[in-house]
Design a protein around this motif. Structure first.
Motif, PDB file in Angstrom:
ATOM      1  N   THR A  54       0.736  -1.334   0.034  1.00  0.00           N
ATOM      2  CA  THR A  54       0.148  -0.288   0.015  1.00  0.00           C
ATOM      3  C   THR A  54       0.725   1.281  -0.123  1.00  0.00           C
ATOM      4  O   THR A  54       0.321   2.326  -0.060  1.00  0.00           O
ATOM      5  CB  THR A  54      -0.946  -0.061   1.185  1.00  0.00           C
ATOM      6  OG1 THR A  54      -0.310  -0.226   2.532  1.00  0.00           O
ATOM      7  CG2 THR A  54      -1.916  -0.997   1.063  1.00  0.00           C
ATOM      8  N   VAL A  57       0.355   4.452  -2.527  1.00  0.00           N
ATOM      9  CA  VAL A  57      -1.127   4.141  -3.101  1.00  0.00           C
ATOM     10  C   VAL A  57      -2.329   4.925  -2.803  1.00  0.00           C
ATOM     11  O   VAL A  57      -2.167   5.385  -1.722  1.00  0.00           O
ATOM     12  CB  VAL A  57      -1.633   2.659  -2.987  1.00  0.00           C
ATOM     13  CG1 VAL A  57      -3.021   2.294  -3.439  1.00  0.00           C
ATOM     14  CG2 VAL A  57      -0.482   1.600  -3.534  1.00  0.00           C
ATOM     15  N   ILE A  60      -7.555   1.996  -3.439  1.00  0.00           N
ATOM     16  CA  ILE A  60      -7.697   0.484  -3.405  1.00  0.00           C
ATOM     17  C   ILE A  60      -8.860   0.056  -3.521  1.00  0.00           C
ATOM     18  O   ILE A  60      -9.825   0.361  -3.275  1.00  0.00           O
ATOM     19  CB  ILE A  60      -7.082  -0.056  -1.901  1.00  0.00           C
ATOM     20  CG1 ILE A  60      -5.738   0.458  -1.321  1.00  0.00           C
ATOM     21  CG2 ILE A  60      -7.421  -1.548  -1.477  1.00  0.00           C
ATOM     22  CD1 ILE A  60      -5.253   0.304   0.035  1.00  0.00           C
ATOM     23  N   TYR A  61      -8.679  -1.151  -4.400  1.00  0.00           N
ATOM     24  CA  TYR A  61     -10.023  -2.031  -4.586  1.00  0.00           C
ATOM     25  C   TYR A  61      -9.849  -3.147  -3.631  1.00  0.00           C
ATOM     26  O   TYR A  61      -8.772  -3.865  -4.047  1.00  0.00           O
ATOM     27  CB  TYR A  61     -10.319  -2.468  -5.962  1.00  0.00           C
ATOM     28  CG  TYR A  61     -11.300  -3.326  -6.478  1.00  0.00           C
ATOM     29  CD1 TYR A  61     -12.560  -3.040  -5.874  1.00  0.00           C
ATOM     30  CD2 TYR A  61     -11.144  -4.545  -6.835  1.00  0.00           C
ATOM     31  CE1 TYR A  61     -13.558  -4.063  -6.290  1.00  0.00           C
ATOM     32  CE2 TYR A  61     -11.981  -5.415  -7.105  1.00  0.00           C
ATOM     33  CZ  TYR A  61     -13.456  -5.257  -6.921  1.00  0.00           C
ATOM     34  OH  TYR A  61     -14.484  -5.981  -6.938  1.00  0.00           O
ATOM     35  N   PHE A  62     -10.573  -3.674  -2.872  1.00  0.00           N
ATOM     36  CA  PHE A  62     -10.520  -4.764  -1.783  1.00  0.00           C
ATOM     37  C   PHE A  62     -11.600  -5.788  -2.289  1.00  0.00           C
ATOM     38  O   PHE A  62     -12.818  -5.502  -1.898  1.00  0.00           O
ATOM     39  CB  PHE A  62     -10.515  -4.092  -0.213  1.00  0.00           C
ATOM     40  CG  PHE A  62     -10.366  -5.274   0.797  1.00  0.00           C
ATOM     41  CD1 PHE A  62      -9.165  -5.774   1.021  1.00  0.00           C
ATOM     42  CD2 PHE A  62     -11.346  -5.703   1.479  1.00  0.00           C
ATOM     43  CE1 PHE A  62      -9.009  -6.745   1.971  1.00  0.00           C
ATOM     44  CE2 PHE A  62     -11.363  -6.784   2.348  1.00  0.00           C
ATOM     45  CZ  PHE A  62     -10.053  -7.381   2.719  1.00  0.00           C
ATOM     46  N   MET A  77      -5.779  -4.641   6.113  1.00  0.00           N
ATOM     47  CA  MET A  77      -5.832  -3.498   5.049  1.00  0.00           C
ATOM     48  C   MET A  77      -6.213  -2.027   5.685  1.00  0.00           C
ATOM     49  O   MET A  77      -5.612  -1.142   5.076  1.00  0.00           O
ATOM     50  CB  MET A  77      -6.982  -4.122   4.119  1.00  0.00           C
ATOM     51  CG  MET A  77      -7.091  -3.239   2.582  1.00  0.00           C
ATOM     52  SD  MET A  77      -5.541  -2.943   1.812  1.00  0.00           S
ATOM     53  CE  MET A  77      -5.349  -4.650   1.011  1.00  0.00           C
ATOM     54  N   ALA A  81      -3.750   0.856   5.045  1.00  0.00           N
ATOM     55  CA  ALA A  81      -4.471   2.047   4.209  1.00  0.00           C
ATOM     56  C   ALA A  81      -4.327   3.184   4.963  1.00  0.00           C
ATOM     57  O   ALA A  81      -4.109   4.368   4.504  1.00  0.00           O
ATOM     58  CB  ALA A  81      -5.973   1.667   3.623  1.00  0.00           C
ATOM     59  N   VAL A  86      -4.282   6.531   2.230  1.00  0.00           N
ATOM     60  CA  VAL A  86      -5.032   6.075   1.207  1.00  0.00           C
ATOM     61  C   VAL A  86      -6.255   7.002   1.169  1.00  0.00           C
ATOM     62  O   VAL A  86      -6.729   7.378   2.299  1.00  0.00           O
ATOM     63  CB  VAL A  86      -5.453   4.531   1.145  1.00  0.00           C
ATOM     64  CG1 VAL A  86      -6.567   4.224   0.130  1.00  0.00           C
ATOM     65  CG2 VAL A  86      -4.172   3.516   0.825  1.00  0.00           C
ATOM     66  N   LEU A  89     -11.193   3.583  -0.709  1.00  0.00           N
ATOM     67  CA  LEU A  89     -10.941   2.383  -1.022  1.00  0.00           C
ATOM     68  C   LEU A  89     -12.384   1.955  -1.096  1.00  0.00           C
ATOM     69  O   LEU A  89     -13.610   2.245  -0.485  1.00  0.00           O
ATOM     70  CB  LEU A  89     -10.615   1.481   0.610  1.00  0.00           C
ATOM     71  CG  LEU A  89     -10.595   0.050   0.511  1.00  0.00           C
ATOM     72  CD1 LEU A  89      -9.320  -0.328   1.793  1.00  0.00           C
ATOM     73  CD2 LEU A  89     -11.990  -0.586   1.147  1.00  0.00           C
TER      74      LEU A  89
END
Length: 290
Positions: A54, A57, A60-62, A77, A81, A86, A89
Motif C-alpha cells: 500500500t 497508493v 484501493i479495490y478490496f 488492510m 491503508a 489512502v 477504498l
C-alpha cells in the motif's frame, strides 16, 4: 467474478497506474504485467506484505475471496491503508450485509464494513448480488455431461437476483476514478432478476441443447462441493444462501430486487444481460469439468 482482474484491465486501459496484489505469480498475473501493471506478490493475511503493497497508493479495490480470514484481512488492510494515507477504498461485499443476514459470510461482510468505516479512509461499499460467473461455474459441473442443472434451488419458479462480474468491476472503476464518493457510501448492484425457468431457457437457447433442472438436497450439494475441493467456509456460506433463496420467494416485481441504475450511472454502460454473458462463455460452459 474475477472482478480484480477486470478492474485492473479497465484502469490500465484508461492509463491509470495499477499495482496488482497477487497471491502468486502465474499466467494470469503475467497477463496483467504485459498490460502494464506493477505486480506485488503477497498475502492479505501478512501485515508486512500488505503494508509494503500500500505504500504510495492513493486508492484501493478490496475483494477478499469466499474463504476464512476476512476479518483479519480487513483489519490488516484498514491499518495499512490508514498508515499509507489512502484517499479512498472500494470494498466489495454481498447484497445482504447486516447482523441478521442469512449466511455467516454476509454477517462478516457487515463487520468488515464497520472496520473500514472506523479507519476513516474514504470507503465506499459495493453490495453485489450473485455473479453470473458463479452460476456458470455451478452449472458447468453437470451441464456438459448430463444436460442438467443439479442444484438445491427449489422449483423452476425460484427467482434469483444476478449481476455480471464485469459490471461490478466497471462500477468499482467509476468509484475509484470518479468524484470522491461520500464516506460510507453503499452501492447496490443487481443486473438481472430471473426465475430458474428463465435461466434454464437461456442456457438451452444459447447452447442449442436440451437443458433440464434436477433438484438435489442440501446434503448432496455439500458432499459434491467438498469432493470438488470447495473450502469449508464457502460450503457453509453457499449452503446457507441456497436455503435463503428457496425461502425468500422473491417477486420479480419487488422494487428491492429491481435492476439497479448504479451500473449505468457509475459504470457508464447498461447492465450486461445474462444471455449475452452465456453467449460469450458458451465454449467454456460446454467443456467438461474434472
Amino acid at each position: 467474478g474475477k472482478t480484480g482482474r477486470h478492474v485492473s484491465e479497465m484502469l490500465l486501459a484508461r492509463g491509470v497506474p495499477v499495482r496488482a496484489f497477487v497471491r502468486k505469480l502465474d499466467e494470469r498475473s503475467e497477463r496483467l504485467r504485459a498490460l502494464g501493471a506493477e505486480l506485488f506478490e503477497g498475502d492479505f493475511l501478512d501485515i508486512r506484505s500488505v503494508q509494503r503493497a500500500t505504500e504510495g497508493v492513493s486508492a484501493i479495490y478490496f475483494a477478499y475471496p469466499v474463504q476464512d480470514g476476512l476479518m483479519d484481512a480487513t483489519a490488516i488492510m484498514a491499518l495499512a491503508a490508514r498508515e499509507a494515507k489512502v484517499e479512498r477504498l472500494v470494498n466489495l461485499v454481498m447484497l445482504q450485509s447486516s447482523p441478521d443476514a442469512p449466511t455467516p459470510r454476509m454477517r462478516q461482510n457487515y463487520l468488515s464494513e464497520q472496520v473500514f468505516e472506523w479507519a476513516g479512509i474514504g470507503t465506499a461499499h459495493i453490495r453485489a448480488t450473485i455473479f453470473y460467473e458463479n452460476v456458470a461455474a455451478l452449472v458447468r459441473q453437470s451441464l456438459p455431461a448430463e444436460g442438467a442443472i443439479r442444484l438445491p434451488w427449489g422449483g423452476e419458479n425460484t427467482v434469483l437476483p444476478l449481476v455480471s462480474g464485469e459490471d461490478v468491476a466497471r462500477v468499482a472503476v467509476g468509484l475509484l476514478t470518479g468524484p470522491q464518493p461520500a464516506a460510507g457510501s453503499v452501492v447496490r448492484m443487481i443486473g438481472a432478476t430471473m426465475s430458474l425457468k428463465e435461466i434454464i431457457a437461456t442456457f438451452a437457447r444459447v447452447l442449442a441443447r436440451n437443458v433440464h433442472y434436477s433438484e438435489i438436497s442440501d446434503e448432496e450439494w455439500r458432499r459434491d462441493a467438498a469432493s470438488r475441493n470447495y473450502n469449508p467456509h464457502a460450503i457453509e456460506h453457499l449452503s446457507s444462501l441456497w436455503r435463503a433463496i428457496r425461502g425468500a420467494a422473491i417477486d420479480p416485481k419487488d422494487p428491492d430486487f429491481a435492476v439497479t441504475d448504479t451500473i449505468e450511472k457509475i459504470g457508464g454502460a447498461r447492465p450486461k444481460t445474462f444471455e449475452t454473458f452465456v453467449r460469450e462463455g458458451q465454449g467454456e460452459l460446454l467443456a467438461k469439468s474434472a
